[in-house]
Motif scaffolding. Structure first.
Motif, mmCIF file in Angstrom:
data_model
loop_
_atom_site.group_PDB
_atom_site.id
_atom_site.type_symbol
_atom_site.label_atom_id
_atom_site.label_comp_id
_atom_site.label_asym_id
_atom_site.label_seq_id
_atom_site.Cartn_x
_atom_site.Cartn_y
_atom_site.Cartn_z
ATOM 1 N N PRO A 10 0.982 -1.296 0.038
ATOM 2 C CA PRO A 10 -0.012 0.011 -0.017
ATOM 3 C C PRO A 10 0.921 1.376 -0.001
ATOM 4 O O PRO A 10 0.457 2.328 0.244
ATOM 5 C CB PRO A 10 -0.717 -0.158 1.230
ATOM 6 N N ILE A 266 2.804 -6.202 6.602
ATOM 7 C CA ILE A 266 2.214 -4.889 6.271
ATOM 8 C C ILE A 266 1.286 -4.274 7.587
ATOM 9 O O ILE A 266 1.420 -3.394 8.125
ATOM 10 C CB ILE A 266 1.925 -4.753 5.025
ATOM 11 N N GLU A 267 0.336 -5.331 8.044
ATOM 12 C CA GLU A 267 -0.590 -4.919 8.767
ATOM 13 C C GLU A 267 0.041 -4.823 10.191
ATOM 14 O O GLU A 267 -0.115 -3.584 10.675
ATOM 15 C CB GLU A 267 -1.563 -6.220 9.244
ATOM 16 N N GLU A 268 0.963 -5.567 10.650
ATOM 17 C CA GLU A 268 1.660 -5.404 12.018
ATOM 18 C C GLU A 268 2.527 -3.964 11.683
ATOM 19 O O GLU A 268 2.693 -3.326 12.642
ATOM 20 C CB GLU A 268 2.640 -6.543 12.282
ATOM 21 N N LEU A 270 1.980 -1.235 10.017
ATOM 22 C CA LEU A 270 1.256 -0.008 9.978
ATOM 23 C C LEU A 270 0.622 0.041 11.592
ATOM 24 O O LEU A 270 0.686 1.420 11.878
ATOM 25 C CB LEU A 270 0.282 -0.154 8.996
ATOM 26 N N GLU A 271 0.434 -0.990 12.196
ATOM 27 C CA GLU A 271 0.151 -0.564 13.634
ATOM 28 C C GLU A 271 0.973 -0.351 14.425
ATOM 29 O O GLU A 271 0.884 0.821 15.230
ATOM 30 C CB GLU A 271 -0.380 -2.381 14.045
ATOM 31 N N GLU A 273 3.897 1.044 13.473
ATOM 32 C CA GLU A 273 4.576 2.318 13.188
ATOM 33 C C GLU A 273 3.781 3.502 13.772
ATOM 34 O O GLU A 273 4.538 4.468 14.153
ATOM 35 C CB GLU A 273 4.386 2.382 11.663
ATOM 36 N N PHE A 274 2.534 3.432 13.713
ATOM 37 C CA PHE A 274 1.661 4.703 14.267
ATOM 38 C C PHE A 274 1.872 4.804 15.847
ATOM 39 O O PHE A 274 2.244 5.864 16.463
ATOM 40 C CB PHE A 274 0.129 4.301 14.258
ATOM 41 N N GLU A 275 1.997 3.785 16.613
ATOM 42 C CA GLU A 275 2.474 3.730 17.924
ATOM 43 C C GLU A 275 3.877 4.186 18.259
ATOM 44 O O GLU A 275 4.046 4.910 19.223
ATOM 45 C CB GLU A 275 1.915 2.429 18.718
ATOM 46 N N LEU A 277 5.642 6.173 16.616
ATOM 47 C CA LEU A 277 5.959 7.506 16.019
ATOM 48 C C LEU A 277 5.152 8.272 17.158
ATOM 49 O O LEU A 277 5.743 9.219 17.724
ATOM 50 C CB LEU A 277 4.948 7.701 14.498
ATOM 51 N N ALA A 278 3.804 7.808 17.453
ATOM 52 C CA ALA A 278 3.385 8.830 18.557
ATOM 53 C C ALA A 278 4.063 8.815 19.874
ATOM 54 O O ALA A 278 4.033 9.902 20.610
ATOM 55 C CB ALA A 278 1.894 8.085 18.770
ATOM 56 N N LEU A 297 11.422 5.806 9.002
ATOM 57 C CA LEU A 297 10.024 5.005 8.847
ATOM 58 C C LEU A 297 9.681 5.302 7.501
ATOM 59 O O LEU A 297 9.193 4.474 6.525
ATOM 60 C CB LEU A 297 8.736 5.682 9.715
ATOM 61 N N ARG A 301 9.047 2.281 4.544
ATOM 62 C CA ARG A 301 8.137 2.454 3.533
ATOM 63 C C ARG A 301 8.519 2.341 2.079
ATOM 64 O O ARG A 301 8.093 1.560 1.122
ATOM 65 C CB ARG A 301 7.119 3.600 3.571
ATOM 66 N N PRO B 10 -5.026 -3.040 4.325
ATOM 67 C CA PRO B 10 -3.851 -3.476 5.051
ATOM 68 C C PRO B 10 -3.914 -3.193 6.838
ATOM 69 O O PRO B 10 -2.955 -3.261 7.322
ATOM 70 C CB PRO B 10 -2.638 -2.525 4.679
ATOM 71 N N PHE B 11 -5.228 -2.863 7.183
ATOM 72 C CA PHE B 11 -5.316 -2.287 8.793
ATOM 73 C C PHE B 11 -5.837 -3.275 9.434
ATOM 74 O O PHE B 11 -6.691 -4.247 9.065
ATOM 75 C CB PHE B 11 -6.382 -1.044 8.510
ATOM 76 N N ARG B 12 -5.562 -3.618 10.449
ATOM 77 C CA ARG B 12 -5.900 -4.464 11.322
ATOM 78 C C ARG B 12 -7.428 -4.470 11.700
ATOM 79 O O ARG B 12 -7.816 -3.434 11.894
ATOM 80 C CB ARG B 12 -4.945 -4.555 12.789
ATOM 81 N N ILE B 266 -6.125 3.947 -0.188
ATOM 82 C CA ILE B 266 -5.318 3.501 0.768
ATOM 83 C C ILE B 266 -3.975 4.132 0.693
ATOM 84 O O ILE B 266 -3.137 4.434 1.719
ATOM 85 C CB ILE B 266 -5.287 1.865 1.166
ATOM 86 N N GLU B 267 -3.481 4.169 -0.541
ATOM 87 C CA GLU B 267 -2.146 4.791 -0.949
ATOM 88 C C GLU B 267 -2.044 6.181 -0.213
ATOM 89 O O GLU B 267 -1.103 6.555 0.329
ATOM 90 C CB GLU B 267 -1.710 4.404 -2.379
ATOM 91 N N LEU B 270 -2.292 6.628 3.569
ATOM 92 C CA LEU B 270 -1.262 6.344 4.242
ATOM 93 C C LEU B 270 -0.131 7.619 4.171
ATOM 94 O O LEU B 270 0.570 7.817 5.110
ATOM 95 C CB LEU B 270 -0.567 5.068 3.904
ATOM 96 N N PHE B 274 0.798 10.327 7.481
ATOM 97 C CA PHE B 274 1.831 10.310 8.099
ATOM 98 C C PHE B 274 2.274 11.849 8.064
ATOM 99 O O PHE B 274 2.759 12.108 9.222
ATOM 100 C CB PHE B 274 2.921 9.496 7.161
ATOM 101 N N TRP B 281 2.094 16.907 15.342
ATOM 102 C CA TRP B 281 2.962 16.922 16.385
ATOM 103 C C TRP B 281 3.872 18.068 16.554
ATOM 104 O O TRP B 281 4.230 18.596 17.722
ATOM 105 C CB TRP B 281 3.725 15.550 16.348
ATOM 106 N N GLU B 294 -4.867 11.606 16.903
ATOM 107 C CA GLU B 294 -4.677 10.432 16.638
ATOM 108 C C GLU B 294 -5.891 9.435 16.595
ATOM 109 O O GLU B 294 -5.873 8.450 15.844
ATOM 110 C CB GLU B 294 -3.614 9.918 17.692
ATOM 111 N N ARG B 301 -8.723 4.309 10.255
ATOM 112 C CA ARG B 301 -8.300 3.092 9.592
ATOM 113 C C ARG B 301 -9.215 1.821 10.393
ATOM 114 O O ARG B 301 -9.519 0.831 9.564
ATOM 115 C CB ARG B 301 -6.985 2.732 10.507
#
Lengths: 343, 343
Positions: A10, A266-268, A270-271, A273-275, A277-278, A297, A301, B10-12, B266-267, B270, B274, B281, B294, B301
């Motif tokens: 993606p 990719i799913e993991e 994206l999960e 990466e968000f956390e 970075l935050a 990051l 990608r 690609p989202f959980r 989706i592309e 994402l 970001f 932030w 957030e 997502r």
């Protein structure tokens, strides 16, 4: 080939604007460094290294993009020699070279015997330019892991120890992919050469991100390279071979597993990466250091996207048609400055 | 059906732990609010509203998850009545109801004539609980846009103005999807009810994110709902109908376009997510406000993932087998507290 699916990711694919300028410079450097000769030039061209690097580091300067191509050219040269169909080096010879490359990073003179070691010495000094001692020590360690793996695992593991388990395979393949070396370059190739601070580097979430990016590369690359490895009777292990061997899967079933591995990674990614970075924004890191974290990051990608698309444009695995102009033996092996060398 | 592909994102996907508790409470609320009767209960069950909301707001409390189901039940009820195969309402009747709902948000008494308006009044007061006047005004505006669209566009546009262009369709369909209402709930259903500050709301990048999330929903939903709409002779427009009409595509070609629309959305999502997050932030927003920013992104997502997976579990479109226990007429229409009402 029928079993190779259309992998997708993606992440946006974008090419470094210096690609056209750097491609012939990178080719010339390979020739002048004696890393390829007429016989190997076709293999080098068909690896489309400048395209791979241009999408992996789309924001790098022309000189940095060239450096990335030169470094990848070294990785290409040793892999082609050591894991190709006609190994030139004994295992002892591979180990000698890898150890010499490690010593070069410690300041030892590269000598004049091995053009790979000499070329590596040149790139190593260009790599360290403008970077802190901390970064240099870390990057040396990344190269050491790659080189140790290269002479102790990839070309020998199957013959010495049999087909690795999936767990062992993924662990070792992460090093043989070279990605831990390549990750460090996100800092070196950024405009300000800002470095990621140690606590953010040691955050286990970053290890998870690194691993997942590598999994996307293994899933796609091993699927594309399988036939070529079989055809060349290449003894290196491969994700599909591991799955077919240990889980008694068909090639189609193992490709389905590779597809699932890509999607899960990719799913993991994206999960986490968000956390990640935050968390580091929230921790109050200075903007310059956060810029380095963000660049890491972005480059993961970019690597994921570049590697995926590269397999759709690279003739190396015979799944993409050759370019009749570019992919023919003997051309372009003689840049202007080298005419007459072989006479 | 053969033309419906396996859409993925690609989202959980994760379900709210209160789903099992909330499902019968949501059903009972629909009955007690007179939004469904025996005839419509099967349609309601087959819409799997609790599953859709549980993955869209996986972190919401049980009461908030119930509220989201009740609100979605209202949207379901008016869509089913106004755009179903047997419209009960004239266009004038739909307009009257929508205007009454808008007035309720301004403090006007809901009256006792229309159970939808009464039920909406109940949920509206629950929605506003603990939220600032600023949020309430904004959320009222989101509902007004949805309701205005509902009586001026979806059920009438094709008959009155012909098949909309793709551009017009995507613009109006964004409102008819209800997503601009649902986005506001990311703040209401978070544990601390923190609100996104106005500058971050007005950032055009957020509009891009909203739009792309909606595009994923349109691409998937319109593909799944096409046959049902044709079968019911439903006059509402649909992405595939628009493409087939204006670009003279086959159904298969228009599905390919829907797949590309999903991947492109989706592309871009994402990419922009970001940059949006890093920008705010970097701007130094307080952590509580950044938490709200957030959460909005997490929920987009979640919505993308929930909507995609919902189409693989919902029998509503006849692409998924019914559950013989759950999806049968007349059951479960009589919760304990309502026995005897119809006698």
């Amino acid at each position: 080939m029928p079993f190779v699916p259309d992998f997708t990711t993606p992440f946006r694919y974008r090419l470094n604007p210096h690609l056209a300028e750097v491609t012939p410079r990178a080719r010339q450097w390979m020739l002048e460094s004696d890393l390829v000769d007429d016989t190997h030039m076709l293999e080098y061209e068909m690896a489309r290294i400048p395209e791979l690097m241009a999408a992996a580091y789309p924001g790098a300067s022309a000189d940095d993009l060239l450096l990335s191509c030169d470094l990848m050219g070294i990785m290409f040269a040793i892999e082609d020699e050591d894991c190709g169909s006609h190994p030139r080096h004994s295992v002892a010879g591979i180990a000698t070279r890898c150890k010499a490359m490690i010593q070069v990073m410690g300041g030892v003179d590269p000598g004049a015997d091995d053009p790979v070691v000499l070329a590596f010495s040149d790139t190593w000094h260009r790599l360290c330019d403008g970077m802190s001692d901390t970064w240099v020590v870390r990057h040396r360690s990344s190269w050491k892991d790659f080189l140790d793996n290269h002479h102790t695992w990839e070309p020998v593991v199957v013959e010495k120890r049999g087909m690795p388990t999936l767990e062992d395979y993924l662990w070792e393949r992460a090093y043989s992919s070279g990605m831990y070396v390549l990750y460090d370059w996100s800092e070196r190739f950024s405009a300000d050469r800002a470095e990621i601070p140690q606590p953010a580097l040691e955050d286990p979430r970053l290890a998870t991100l690194h691993r997942n990016c590598i999994y996307t590369i293994i899933a796609i690359n091993d699927t594309h390279s399988l036939e070529r490895e079989i055809r060349r009777n290449d003894p290196v292990p491969n994700l599909l071979k591991v799955l077919m061997h240990h889980e008694r899967l068909t090639v189609e079933q193992s490709v389905e597993r590779a597809k699932k591995m890509l999607a899960d990674a990719i799913e993991e990614y994206l999960e986490v990466e968000f956390e990640y970075l935050a968390h580091w924004w929230r921790s109050g890191l200075p903007p310059r250091q956060m810029g380095a974290v963000e660049q890491r990051l972005r480059d993961m990608r970019n690597w994921t996207s570049s590697n995926c698309r590269w397999h759709c444009i690279v003739p190396r695995y015979d799944h993409v048609a050759r370019d009749p102009e570019r992919d023919r033996p003997g051309l372009p092996t003689q840049p202007a400055g080298r005419q007459g060398k072989d006479t």
